[in-house]
Design an enzyme around this catalytic site. Structure first.
Site, short mmCIF file in Angstrom:
data_model
loop_
_atom_site.label_atom_id
_atom_site.label_comp_id
_atom_site.label_asym_id
_atom_site.label_seq_id
_atom_site.Cartn_x
_atom_site.Cartn_y
_atom_site.Cartn_z
NE ARG A 148 -57.09 41.56 6.88
CZ ARG A 148 -56.15 42.41 7.28
NH1 ARG A 148 -55.68 43.30 6.45
NH2 ARG A 148 -55.68 42.39 8.50
CE1 TYR A 149 -55.98 37.08 8.76
CE2 TYR A 149 -57.01 39.00 9.78
CZ TYR A 149 -55.89 38.37 9.27
OH TYR A 149 -54.69 39.03 9.26
NE ARG A 152 -58.45 36.21 13.21
CZ ARG A 152 -58.08 35.21 12.41
NH1 ARG A 152 -58.91 34.23 12.14
NH2 ARG A 152 -56.89 35.22 11.87
CB CYS A 161 -57.17 58.36 18.18
SG CYS A 161 -57.49 57.05 17.00
CB CYS A 165 -50.06 57.10 16.00
SG CYS A 165 -50.85 56.58 17.54
CB CYS A 168 -52.48 56.32 12.05
SG CYS A 168 -54.03 55.41 12.12
NE ARG A 170 -58.21 50.38 10.61
CZ ARG A 170 -58.09 49.67 11.71
NH1 ARG A 170 -58.39 50.20 12.88
NH2 ARG A 170 -57.68 48.42 11.66
CG ASP A 329 -49.49 48.28 8.09
OD1 ASP A 329 -48.92 47.20 7.87
OD2 ASP A 329 -50.38 48.43 8.95
CG ASP A 366 -51.67 43.32 8.56
OD1 ASP A 366 -52.19 42.41 7.89
OD2 ASP A 366 -52.21 43.82 9.57
CE LYS A 373 -52.75 41.28 12.87
NZ LYS A 373 -54.11 41.07 12.33
S1 SF4 Z 1 -52.53 54.01 15.36
FE1 SF4 Z 1 -54.19 55.18 14.41
S2 SF4 Z 1 -56.07 54.23 15.17
FE2 SF4 Z 1 -54.40 53.59 16.52
S3 SF4 Z 1 -54.38 55.05 18.19
FE3 SF4 Z 1 -52.92 55.77 16.69
S4 SF4 Z 1 -54.07 57.17 15.40
FE4 SF4 Z 1 -55.56 55.96 16.52
#
Ligand code: SF4
Length: 427
Positions: A148-149, A152, A161, A165, A168, A170, A329, A366, A373
């Site tokens: 995207r940049y 990088r 994971c 979370c 998340c 993603r 996000d 973001d 960002k």
């Molecule tokens: S934010 Fe998403 S990718 Fe990051 S540790 Fe938590 S669940 Fe995993």
């Protein structure tokens, strides 16, 4: 209060010694304490041997992934029970015994609990939410790589994971197969990088790269390091927080071989900084690995300035430099975690000047859809006048600062003090 303007900036200025005591608005900082928490092993794991408890593979094998298991350690609320039932087929439930041992079993507002246990609000979708809020998929030239940049790339090396979370970004990807990148896809990534020599920085993320076995992670790091134009390797991880047992001497010895290598750790709340986490970060820092933190701003969890202040100060004590605070996000089912942008700006207002500069992270949004960002901060520039600007400091006091200007240069030359006039002079 009289607003500052060009007209009240007419007095001659000599440097910054002219200080107005005009206070735009007083900045007060709330002083409250955040109590440290200790690991309290629920009865379920009381008999587990120390050796097992401290083994990251044991922790990973014994993650809580079902309603029945969670009920054994937490007094779940109806909202959490419904949330867990509905999490199947969405973002999976998985919590390491270590992270679960930090949860308050009777308080549903416990910040550790709120991050890891699904709630019914997750099924409420807002019209603003997106499956892929950062537009990563459309910036993915080969599977697993996001470009995207200009200089990088982001390399997603696994979808697993230690703890999922609930906010998340993603969530469309993580936890779906709990697999690492296939060899075929990794070869494609290398091929792409070999033909894009402007890329100098690769960020390994996922999922969590530190869940890979040392050998697999080393293979990835080693082959990236072998590309002459890749100057910097970075790892984004939450493992030092949710599975600190993973940070072993063997892992650090392996990582050290691939310097310059930096690690960004996803911290959210000061209560996450336990003795075990201190030890893990100390191992990494002693390995010469620069550590930064990334924190998602979350409603009801860390959206108070005194909580963020405690977090950033504790991070410095364990040699982790607060790097980013992210505005949450627009991921699906996360509206209940989102704060206003004003909340984030206010947090920076209460940090900048009120604590060590190293402790002040950059607050970023973001940009939805993949704009990258965008940093935000309180407005410290009050007005921009001709040849001078008016600024305010962290206490709300106003100061004038003279810009260099052409008149001063000309005057200096006419009295022979200055022979060379710069071609370009700022006004
Ligand atoms: S934010 Fe998403 S990718 Fe990051 S540790 Fe938590 S669940 Fe995993």
């Amino acid at each position: 209060m009289e607003p500052a303007s060009d007209s009240n900036l007419s007095s001659p200025l000599r440097g910054t010694e002219k200080v107005s005591q005009l206070v735009l608005f007083p900045i007060s900082v709330e002083q409250r304490k955040v109590e440290e928490i200790k690991e309290v092993r629920p009865p379920l794991w009381k008999e587990v041997l120390e050796r097992e408890w401290n083994d990251w593979r044991w922790q990973l094998r014994h993650r809580i992934t079902s309603l029945e298991q969670m009920k054994e350690i937490i007094e779940l609320t109806p909202e959490e029970i419904e949330g867990i039932k509905h999490s199947k087929g969405r973002l999976a439930l998985a919590v390491t015994p270590y992270f679960a041992s930090l949860m308050d079993p009777i308080n549903p507002n416990c910040p550790i609990r709120r991050q890891a246990i699904p709630r019914i609000e997750e099924i409420h979708l807002s019209k603003n939410e997106m499956v892929d809020p950062l537009g990563e998929d459309k910036h993915s030239p080969v599977p697993g790589l996001v470009h995207r940049y200009p200089d990088r790339v982001l390399l997603l090396v696994t979808d697993q994971c230690a703890v999922y979370c609930r906010y998340c970004t993603r969530r469309r990807l993580v936890g779906s197969h709990e697999r690492s990148i296939t060899q075929g896809n990794f070869e494609e990534v290398l091929k792409y990088l070999k033909s894009h020599r402007k890329v100098r920085d690769v960020l390994l993320s996922g999922g969590d790269p530190l869940l890979l076995e040392n050998e697999r992670l080393e293979e990835i790091l080693g082959r990236l390091r072998a590309l002459p134009h890749i100057e910097l390797l970075r790892i984004g991880t939450r493992v030092p927080v949710t599975l600190p047992q993973r940070i072993t001497g063997g892992l650090v010895r392996m990582l050290k071989k691939y310097h310059p290598l930096m690690i960004s750790i996803h911290f959210t709340h000061p209560k996450e900084i336990t003795e075990t986490v201190r030890r893990a970060c100390s191992e990494l820092a002693d390995g010469g690995i620069p550590l930064g933190s990334q924190t998602v701003l979350l409603k009801g969890i860390n959206d108070k300035p005194y909580i963020m202040k405690k977090l950033v100060q504790e991070l410095l004590k364990i040699r982790v430099r607060p790097y980013y605070i992210y505005q949450c996000d627009l991921a699906m089912g996360t509206e209940h975690f989102r704060t206003s942008v004003a909340t984030g700006i206010q947090i920076i207002e209460k940090l900048r000047g009120h604590t060590t500069g190293y402790a002040v992270p950059t607050y970023v949004v973001d940009a939805p859809g993949g704009g990258g960002k965008i940093p935000l901060q309180p407005d410290y520039l009050v007005t921009r006048g001709k040849g001078k600007i008016v600024l305010r400091n962290y206490e709300g006091k106003v100061f004038e600062y003279p810009e260099p200007n052409i008149i001063e240069f000309k005057k200096a030359r006419s009295v022979g003090e200055e022979k060379v006039v710069p071609k370009k002079v700022m006004a």
